[in-house]
Write an enzyme that holds these catalytic residues in place. Structure first.
Site, short mmCIF file in Angstrom:
data_model
loop_
_atom_site.label_atom_id
_atom_site.label_comp_id
_atom_site.label_asym_id
_atom_site.label_seq_id
_atom_site.Cartn_x
_atom_site.Cartn_y
_atom_site.Cartn_z
N SER A 222 0.81 -1.21 0.00
CA SER A 222 0.00 0.00 0.00
C SER A 222 0.85 1.26 0.00
CB SER A 222 -0.92 0.01 1.22
OG SER A 222 -1.77 -1.12 1.23
N ASP B 44 -4.12 2.19 -1.92
CA ASP B 44 -3.44 3.41 -2.39
C ASP B 44 -4.36 4.60 -2.22
OD1 ASP B 44 -1.31 1.75 -3.23
OD2 ASP B 44 -2.40 1.30 -5.09
N SER C 246 -3.35 -3.64 -2.84
CA SER C 246 -2.64 -2.40 -2.58
C SER C 246 -3.62 -1.30 -2.21
CB SER C 246 -1.84 -1.98 -3.82
OG SER C 246 -0.97 -0.92 -3.54
#
Length: 362
Positions: A232, A272, A270
């Site tokens: 991340s 983000d 991930s």
């Protein structure tokens, strides 16, 4: 005081042509401070707290224009829905480890209630990345004291980077990473606009510097191939440009886009996120959208360089389960960039093998 490994520019790596602020960091935006608390026992715990504190939040003004962009929502960003709904930031922005995010949010609530004893509703904004590759994340070692200490000790000087605060245990693009920061100044000399960025880098992909891939399996053949969990990135964008929440949302989107420049894989797991806020005095007209291009360019370049700084300032770290995350080898990276014609040779290569990197101040 920075005591970590060299930053990207120290190695001759310059992103874009825009000038930086004096510290080349998020604290170049007037009124923005950063504090860290690092929890590191040298064995099983490599974690901490990083706080971005806008000092404009006070009795005269309890909110700032802000926006959140979710590139991929595989994460925990406490308080984000209210920022989306109302377009304002009401608290310091705190970053920590995944399983400590809820304790950190409660600690920020304590901070806000102390400052506003008559308040009945507060919106702490706390994000995270998963540092479980190197730290025993299930111990949830972050306490209220750690969070309040990071907020209280926040300063406007140069920001320590690398293995410090919320970046103590993170890994990005195959290498040891951490906290990184950068800034750009745009506009006319009499009306400059500053954009500052801070990242907590912990995402997958192949490190790419100025368009040149630097795979970990080629630069560090002995590196552990196990993919860290989480993958991340948390990005904080601060600016003194007069922008409304909608426009700040446009900047936040560009911040996540900029991860692609350094080789982000944008994987399924991930998380983000980008948070953007403005410290401009209220009541002034917003910059017209048609004049945003330099500010957008500043965000893209600052995020790219902040991620590189998070990597180049980090140091090799061994942690939970006997796993090791290796720092980017400066000399090998610089030689590849010189061979590719991206940076000049000679001095850059010599500089890459200068004084050894040390652990950052905490």
């Amino acid at each position: 005081m920075r005591l970590a490994g060299r930053r990207a520019r120290d190695l001759g790596i310059v992103v874009g042509g825009l000038p930086t602020g004096g510290h080349n960091g998020i604290t170049d935006v007037a009124g923005v401070s950063v504090g860290h608390t690092t929890v590191d026992d040298g064995v099983e715990l490599h974690t901490g707290v990083t706080a971005v504190v806008p000092t404009q939040l006070g009795p005269q003004r309890w909110s700032l224009p802000a926006a959140v962009y979710t590139g991929n929502g595989y994460g925990k960003l406490v308080g984000s829905t209210q920022v989306d709904e109302l377009g304002v930031l009401e608290s310091p922005i705190v970053l920590t480890a995944t399983l400590s995010v809820f304790r950190a949010a409660d600690a920020v609530l304590t901070h806000l209630m102390r400052r506003r004893p008559d308040g009945l509703s507060f919106n702490p904004l706390v994000g995270e990345t998963n540092d479980g590759h190197l730290s025993d994340i299930r111990r949830r070692p972050i306490t209220e004291g750690h969070v309040l200490d990071a907020i209280d000790r926040a300063s406007a000087g140069p920001t320590p980077e690398g293995c410090v605060g919320a970046g103590a245990g993170t890994t990005a693009l195959g290498y040891k990473a951490g906290i990184g920061t950068s800034s750009r100044v745009v506009g006319a000399p009499d009306t400059p606009v500053t954009v500052g960025v801070l990242v907590q880098a912990n995402f997958g992909g192949v490190l790419t510097v100025l368009g040149v891939p630097l795979p970990v399996d080629e630069l560090v053949p002995q590196a552990d191939r196990a993919e860290p969990p989480g993958n991340s990135c948390m990005i904080v964008v601060a600016t003194d440009a007069c922008l409304d929440a909608r426009q700040l949302g446009r900047l936040a989107r560009r911040a996540v886009f900029a991860m692609g420049r350094v080789g982000a894989a944008y994987a399924n797991g991930s998380g983000d996120y980008a948070i953007a806020f403005s410290t401009a005095e209220p009541g002034r007209p917003a910059i017209p959208d048609a004049q945003l291009d330099p500010v957008i360019a500043a965000v893209l370049d600052s995020v790219e360089e902040a991620v590189l700084n998070s990597l180049f300032t980090a140091t090799t770290t061994s942690g939970a389960g006997g796993r090791t995350s290796h720092a980017v080898p400066h000399q090998a990276a610089v030689r590849r960039l010189v061979d590719a014609g991206r940076i000049p040779g000679g001095r850059a290569v010599a500089g890459a093998v200068g004084r050894p990197a040390t652990r950052p101040s905490r």
